[in-house]
Design an enzyme around this catalytic site. Structure first.
Site, mmCIF file in Angstrom:
data_model
loop_
_atom_site.group_PDB
_atom_site.id
_atom_site.type_symbol
_atom_site.label_atom_id
_atom_site.label_comp_id
_atom_site.label_asym_id
_atom_site.label_seq_id
_atom_site.Cartn_x
_atom_site.Cartn_y
_atom_site.Cartn_z
ATOM 1 N N LYS A 1 0.825 -1.197 0.000
ATOM 2 C CA LYS A 1 0.000 0.000 0.000
ATOM 3 C C LYS A 1 0.870 1.262 0.000
ATOM 4 O O LYS A 1 1.858 1.340 0.726
ATOM 5 C CB LYS A 1 -0.903 0.000 1.232
ATOM 6 C CG LYS A 1 -1.843 -1.208 1.280
ATOM 7 C CD LYS A 1 -2.604 -1.286 2.583
ATOM 8 C CE LYS A 1 -1.702 -1.545 3.756
ATOM 9 N NZ LYS A 1 -2.410 -1.706 5.032
ATOM 10 N N THR B 1 -7.498 9.503 10.462
ATOM 11 C CA THR B 1 -6.976 8.346 9.719
ATOM 12 C C THR B 1 -6.670 7.160 10.625
ATOM 13 O O THR B 1 -6.070 6.187 10.176
ATOM 14 C CB THR B 1 -5.675 8.733 8.986
ATOM 15 O OG1 THR B 1 -4.749 9.218 9.965
ATOM 16 C CG2 THR B 1 -5.916 9.798 7.934
ATOM 17 N N GLY C 1 -5.308 1.224 8.059
ATOM 18 C CA GLY C 1 -4.750 -0.052 7.579
ATOM 19 C C GLY C 1 -5.603 -1.235 8.014
ATOM 20 O O GLY C 1 -5.914 -2.130 7.216
#
Ligand code: PXL
Length: 262
Positions: A173, A205, A209
């Site tokens: 990523k 954020t 992930g």
């Protein structure tokens, strides 16, 4: 029957990352979520204060209780704090047909380390050979492969190195690199995909992930193939990043309340 997905992850009491973020992601996808706790944290949106690992024996026992009762159709791992925890999870999945997404979380988004160097070194020999997909960000890919990930070409080299280490597929990523977040997917069957996204400028954020890997897992549990699971998850992730809830005084959570209707 409803699709069932499992997360094996650390607890984030603030609810945005770890197993809480994973369960919300499963729910947003209409998937029934199960959670095996791998470690406890004390944290909020400003940082992680404490970490308490759960023993490998407890992780193995939690998994064992699920297999013959409510077996998941897909699973993911998040933070694992010891080599014995990696071995316990690998052992539990070796003989199962359940696809496993391995998110190699070595530290919290706010910097606290979950895993020591021996855990990083053991990941390729334990979890990579049993996983359907590994989802490192650029720094994690670099720690696992030694390849400095700086652009799409080096991300693809790192993804191929992860296949050589035993993974069936690797998603490297690019969210930590400057510019638009471009991810590279490489699969053993030769599939190569460059997924470009749009940079969302937000301080909310926390758990990005975990949520991305959980959305892929939820889609696999619903029966999607890997390529559509990854591209659908990325599109949903951008959407929930664009509409933050505005919670917390630090790095706040994503908006897991937005359901994935696609
Ligand atoms: O996003 C990585 C992560 C995974 N697991 C737990 C976390 C975090 C980030 O903060 O708290 C428990």
């Amino acid at each position: 029957m409803v699709a069932v997905a499992l997360t094996i992850a650390g607890s984030d009491p603030s609810g945005g990352a770890g197993l809480q973020g994973d369960l919300k992601t499963f729910h947003a996808h209409g998937v029934y979520g199960e959670a095996v706790v791998s470690l406890l944290t004390v944290q909020n949106t400003r940082g992680v204060l404490r970490v308490e690992p759960v023993s490998a024996e407890w992780i193995a026992a939690q998994l064992e209780a699920l297999w013959d009762d409510l077996p998941p159709r897909a699973a993911k791992t998040g933070a694992l704090a010891s080599v014995s925890a990696l071995e316990a999870v690998a052992e539990s999945f070796r003989t199962r047909r359940c696809p496993l997404v391995v998110d190699p979380v070595f530290s919290a988004s706010l910097g606290h380390a979950f895993a020591s160097e021996d855990v990083v070194r053991a990941l390729p020999t334990t979890l990579l050979p049993v996983c359907a997909l590994v989802t490192p960000n650029a720094p994690e890919a670099e720690r696992l492969t030694g390849i400095a990930v700086e652009d799409v070409a080096s991300a693809e080299r790192a993804a191929r190195a992860l296949l050589d280490l035993g993974a069936q597929a690797a998603l490297v990523k690019g969210g930590h690199l400057p510019g638009a977040p471009v991810d590279v997917l490489a699969c053993r069957d030769g599939t190569r995909l460059v997924l470009s996204g749009e940079r969302v400028h937000t301080q909310h954020t926390h758990g990005t992930g975990c949520t991305y890997a959980a959305a892929i897992t939820a889609r696999l549990a619903r029966g999607a193939d890997l390529v559509s699971a990854v591209s659908g998850a990325k599109a949903w992730l951008s959407r929930i990043l664009r509409h933050p809830l505005g919670l917390g005084s630090g790095r706040g959570p994503l908006n897991h309340l937005l359901t994935a209707d696609d």
